[in-house]
Design a protein around this motif. Structure first.
Motif, short mmCIF file in Angstrom:
data_model
loop_
_atom_site.label_atom_id
_atom_site.label_comp_id
_atom_site.label_asym_id
_atom_site.label_seq_id
_atom_site.Cartn_x
_atom_site.Cartn_y
_atom_site.Cartn_z
N ALA A 59 0.82 -1.21 0.00
CA ALA A 59 0.00 0.00 0.00
C ALA A 59 0.86 1.25 0.00
O ALA A 59 0.59 2.22 -0.74
CB ALA A 59 -0.93 -0.02 1.21
N SER A 89 2.32 1.97 -3.37
CA SER A 89 1.36 2.50 -4.34
C SER A 89 1.25 4.02 -4.27
O SER A 89 0.89 4.67 -5.25
CB SER A 89 -0.03 1.87 -4.11
OG SER A 89 -0.66 2.43 -2.97
N HIS A 147 -4.54 1.09 -0.32
CA HIS A 147 -3.79 0.92 -1.56
C HIS A 147 -4.45 1.77 -2.64
O HIS A 147 -5.64 1.62 -2.92
CB HIS A 147 -3.79 -0.56 -1.96
CG HIS A 147 -2.78 -0.94 -2.98
ND1 HIS A 147 -2.80 -0.44 -4.26
CD2 HIS A 147 -1.69 -1.76 -2.90
CE1 HIS A 147 -1.80 -0.96 -4.94
NE2 HIS A 147 -1.10 -1.76 -4.13
#
Length: 452
Positions: A315, A318, A342
């Motif tokens: 996450a 991202s 995420h």
């Protein structure tokens, strides 16, 4: 695994021939079905079913006991065994049953996969339950172990629990989908009878096979039915992934901790498991970022601060689509809670929050209070004696508490300071602080007792 393919009619005829042989030998020496049952320790009903051709796939040891009771010579025993093999051949292509295809490559975890694979392959363990905090990689580890066992010749029956996040692609037209669901249903208490479904006995018999229950709610599983399943299917092995142990006799508990993330001191280590995992995600979202010494230092700090938790690291990576590494580090220092979502898959963040929330809610009140106190103190690490001091309870009770928290996955072991210490996971601290309505601590305060 090669299986002779018979038509249903051929299998029925072979089973009937086996029954005729048993009945003929029994009558030849003047035994009743009851007397044969007493001599062989096989039930009268089982012998009756065998003689009538109703036993779809007789077990090898059952027929061996009957042959011993009938005192058959080598030639008659061989004929009986041949009839068993012909009657036991199935027209279901179970050997094609393979585990689902993982969506992501395996990063690290090879040592863990090797241990699980060998224990299940050898039969040293028949029930392994992999536990750990949501997002730590239990399903991916089970996929790897199942693939290795399939390569070793074991058919794999894979069942994902309803509502569980399926981080894989199921095989098309999987012949084991229905029997896997039947096994899962039986263990969950479905159906009026505690007898193993005859279709499962006919399909598996005594052959080696792996049943995976991914994302199982162990509180709903029936231990008595597990015992029957393992007795009736002596070659079956179970691999369970769950948030909590089943806590039944014979269970091999496998605690899956987050990836190793050494303290970011000195030269950054690009080969550290958590760092390698983060770099793999970094290449997917920002291939333009060159992992030079400065970048590796930031990555090592992020991996340590996020405790090597794979889903938290994925996450965080991202977010590099909208910020750079120094900015990401600053966000984690101030409040890591937003990074649990995420950016490419909002469902992952929601799933992580909900799962960790359920784990915290499922802890005993005293355990939750201890977590709250540790988070409020802003400690990076704590020792067993800290738990004794904070709770005022005896050492054995505190030791069990720490073990419970380790099994629940809300803390992890740490040897950064050369001592056996523990850390409350960052994702747990973030959610615990949010639930308490307080901002998450930034850089941790001095450890105090734990540093003494």
């Amino acid at each position: 695994m090669a299986t002779t393919i018979l038509s249903p009619e051929g299998a029925t005829a072979a089973t009937a021939a086996l029954g005729s042989l048993i009945r003929g030998h029994r009558l030849r020496i003047g035994l009743t079905q009851r007397e044969l049952a007493d001599l062989s320790t096989i039930s009268v009903r089982a012998i009756r079913d065998l003689e009538k051709g109703k036993a779809q796939r007789p077990r090898t040891d059952t027929v061996r006991l009957i042959a011993d009771a009938l005192r058959l010579g080598p030639r008659a025993r061989t004929a009986l065994e041949d009839a068993v093999r012909r009657g036991g051949a199935r027209h279901l292509p179970l050997e094609r049953s393979a585990p689902p295809v993982p969506l992501h490559p395996l990063i690290e975890r090879r040592a863990e996969a090797a241990v699980i694979t060998e224990e299940l392959r050898s039969g040293a363990e028949r029930l392994i339950t992999v536990v750990g905090l949501s997002g730590v990689g239990k399903t991916r580890l089970a996929l790897e172990a199942a693939a290795r066992l399939h390569d070793a010749g074991l058919p794999v029956l894979w069942h994902t629990a309803p509502g569980a996040v399926a981080d894989c692609l199921p095989a098309d037209d999987d012949p084991a989908a229905a029997p896997a669901a039947d096994c899962a249903g039986f263990l969950h208490g479905d159906g009026p009878s505690d007898t193993v479904p005859p279709a499962l006995t006919a399909l598996l018999g005594d052959r080696a096979a792996l049943l995976v229950l991914d994302g199982a709610d162990t509180g709903r599983l029936d231990f008595q039915r597990l015992g029957r399943l393992l007795r009736e299917l002596p070659g079956l092995r179970l691999l369970v992934t769950a948030d909590t142990p089943w806590n039944v006799p014979g269970e091999r508990l496998f605690l899956l901790a987050p990836l190793e993330a050494p303290a970011p001191t000195g030269t950054a280590r690009p080969d550290a498991p958590a760092t390698r995992f983060f770099l793999d995600r970094l290449r997917r979202v920002r291939p333009d970022i060159v992992p030079d010494d400065r970048a590796l230092t930031d990555i090592a700090w992020l991996c340590h601060r996020l405790d090597g938790h794979p889903l938290a690291l994925a996450a965080a990576a991202s977010w590099l689509t909208v910020c750079d590494l120094p900015t990401l580090r600053g966000i984690v220092e101030s409040d890591p809670a937003p990074l649990l979502d995420h950016l490419a898959d909002g469902r992952s963040g929601s799933h992580l929050r909900e799962s960790v929330g359920r784990t915290l809610a499922g802890l005993p009140a005293g355990h939750r209070s201890l977590i709250t106190e540790l988070c409020a103190a802003g400690r990076d690490e704590f020792l067993l004696e800290d738990v004794v001091r904070l709770t005022g309870l005896p050492l054995p009770h505190c030791g069990r508490t720490v073990r419970d928290l380790l099994v629940g996955g809300v803390i992890r072991s740490s040897t950064d300071g050369g001592r056996s210490a523990f850390r409350v996971l960052c994702v747990v601290r973030a959610l615990a602080s949010a639930a308490a309505g307080a901002p998450t601590a930034g850089a941790p305060a001095p450890v105090g007792t734990a540093a003494a």
